[in-house]
Motif scaffolding. Structure first.
Motif, PDB file in Angstrom:
ATOM      1  N   ARG A  75       0.817  -1.246  -0.028  1.00 15.86           N
ATOM      2  CA  ARG A  75      -0.129  -0.049  -0.119  1.00 15.86           C
ATOM      3  C   ARG A  75       0.774   1.054  -0.051  1.00 15.86           C
ATOM      4  NH1 ARG A  75      -5.364  -0.204   0.807  1.00 15.86           N
ATOM      5  NH2 ARG A  75      -5.273   2.010   1.729  1.00 15.86           N
ATOM      6  N   GLN A  76       2.123   1.359   0.721  1.00 18.23           N
ATOM      7  CA  GLN A  76       3.085   2.222   0.725  1.00 18.23           C
ATOM      8  C   GLN A  76       3.461   2.579  -0.568  1.00 18.23           C
ATOM      9  OE1 GLN A  76       3.235   4.086   3.715  1.00 18.23           O
ATOM     10  NE2 GLN A  76       4.622   5.581   2.340  1.00 18.23           N
ATOM     11  N   GLN A  79       0.637   4.064  -2.737  1.00 15.64           N
ATOM     12  CA  GLN A  79       0.302   5.622  -2.297  1.00 15.64           C
ATOM     13  C   GLN A  79       1.332   6.430  -2.913  1.00 15.64           C
ATOM     14  OE1 GLN A  79      -2.451   6.256  -0.408  1.00 15.64           O
ATOM     15  NE2 GLN A  79      -1.846   8.265  -0.213  1.00 15.64           N
ATOM     16  N   LEU A  82       0.791   6.876  -6.775  1.00 14.58           N
ATOM     17  CA  LEU A  82      -0.656   7.717  -6.700  1.00 14.58           C
ATOM     18  C   LEU A  82      -0.060   9.220  -6.665  1.00 14.58           C
ATOM     19  CD1 LEU A  82      -3.095   5.066  -5.739  1.00 14.58           C
ATOM     20  CD2 LEU A  82      -2.874   6.135  -8.011  1.00 14.58           C
ATOM     21  N   GLU A  83       0.569   9.286  -5.469  1.00 15.75           N
ATOM     22  CA  GLU A  83       0.915  10.922  -5.239  1.00 15.75           C
ATOM     23  C   GLU A  83       1.622  11.306  -6.207  1.00 15.75           C
ATOM     24  OE1 GLU A  83       2.514  10.642  -1.263  1.00 15.75           O
ATOM     25  OE2 GLU A  83       0.647  10.096  -0.240  1.00 15.75           O
ATOM     26  N   GLN A 133      -6.417  -3.654  -3.107  1.00 20.23           N
ATOM     27  CA  GLN A 133      -5.796  -2.569  -1.787  1.00 20.23           C
ATOM     28  C   GLN A 133      -6.144  -1.211  -2.149  1.00 20.23           C
ATOM     29  OE1 GLN A 133      -4.029  -4.253   0.547  1.00 20.23           O
ATOM     30  NE2 GLN A 133      -4.555  -6.393  -0.460  1.00 20.23           N
ATOM     31  N   ILE A 134      -6.351  -0.834  -3.254  1.00 22.15           N
ATOM     32  CA  ILE A 134      -6.675   0.720  -3.318  1.00 22.15           C
ATOM     33  C   ILE A 134      -8.020   1.160  -3.862  1.00 22.15           C
ATOM     34  CG2 ILE A 134      -4.113   1.150  -3.490  1.00 22.15           C
ATOM     35  CD1 ILE A 134      -4.876   1.498  -6.486  1.00 22.15           C
ATOM     36  N   PHE A 137      -8.952   4.268  -1.977  1.00 29.21           N
ATOM     37  CA  PHE A 137      -8.349   5.628  -2.756  1.00 29.21           C
ATOM     38  C   PHE A 137      -8.749   5.967  -4.089  1.00 29.21           C
ATOM     39  CE2 PHE A 137      -4.918   8.005  -4.943  1.00 29.21           C
ATOM     40  CZ  PHE A 137      -4.424   8.380  -4.161  1.00 29.21           C
ATOM     41  N   GLU A 141      -9.828   9.698  -3.219  1.00 30.61           N
ATOM     42  CA  GLU A 141      -8.937  10.823  -3.304  1.00 30.61           C
ATOM     43  C   GLU A 141      -8.641  11.102  -5.021  1.00 30.61           C
ATOM     44  OE1 GLU A 141      -6.899   9.164   0.838  1.00 30.61           O
ATOM     45  OE2 GLU A 141      -8.362   8.599  -1.073  1.00 30.61           O
TER      46      GLU A 141
END
Length: 229
Positions: A75-76, A79, A82-83, A133-134, A137, A141
């Protein structure tokens, strides 16, 4: 005298803390980079923390000190990807020129396909498997980001700055056409008669995509490519 000693000790403590923070950040970065590589090659199910630790050059126990489970690490990684992608749309704001903003976005996206192809493949594999998992998100987001950027584009349309289009499908088109140069780089290189894509291939792809997208929106391609920041 005691004050001076206390200040000296405090200064040493702050320096030591700073060194520890730098060391921790460096180790985490190595683990995340190794994880991105392993997840891209093996997917979530096939990846193991033992292989990730090996590539990161750290003991497996150390990896689990920073990331408790494989799910946390995965997930990290997602993340961070995506950021990174969402940050490429920083010029899609009301005060920017539409042609400049969109060409900058396309150039940034194609450059990420060149620089971080493994990141794109990790994300693509997650989506292909239903985004287990996302999904939260994507529904929160990412959807919020697209809604906010769509409002900007709708504002440009209302002001007569570009032709009426569906902003959301515009983003889908840009994502598909830029990320394919990461996800399907082997296929594209084979058709072009290369073993791997060259920097000029990405540059040509980005420029041509920007020209087609901008013309379809009734905009003129900026004179400079890649566009200025």
């Amino acid at each position: 005298m005691s004050v001076a000693i206390t200040q000296h000790k405090t200064g040493r403590s702050a320096i030591a803390k700073g060194v520890r923070q730098i060391s921790r950040a460096s180790i985490e970065a190595r683990i995340l980079a190794a994880a991105e590589s392993v997840f891209a090659e093996s997917g979530f199910s096939g990846a193991t923390t033992a292989e990730i630790a090996k590539r990161a050059g750290v003991p497996k126990a150390n990896l689990h000190y920073y990331f408790k489970t494989k799910e946390d690490l995965y997930r990290q990684v997602l993340q961070g990807i995506l950021e990174l992608w969402l940050g490429t749309g920083d010029q899609i704001l009301p005060e920017f020129d539409p042609a400049q903003a969109l060409s900058h976005y396309i150039a940034a996206k194609i450059d990420l396909a060149r620089q971080r192809p493994l990141a794109s493949r990790v994300f693509a594999n997650e989506i292909i498997h239903g985004a287990p998992q996302i999904s939260d998100f994507l529904q929160d987001e990412l959807r919020d980001w697209v809604d906010r950027k769509a409002e900007v584009i709708d504002g440009w349309i209302a002001a007569g700055k570009l032709k009426p289009i569906d902003p959301r499908h515009l983003f889908f088109m840009i994502w598909a056409n830029t990320q394919t140069y990461a996800d399907f780089a082997v296929q594209i290189a084979a058709v072009l008669g290369r073993t791997q894509l060259l920097p000029e291939d990405y540059d040509k792809a980005g420029r041509q995509l920007a020209e087609i997208i901008l013309q379809g929106c009734g905009l003129t391609m900026p004179a400079q490519w890649p566009p200025a920041e």
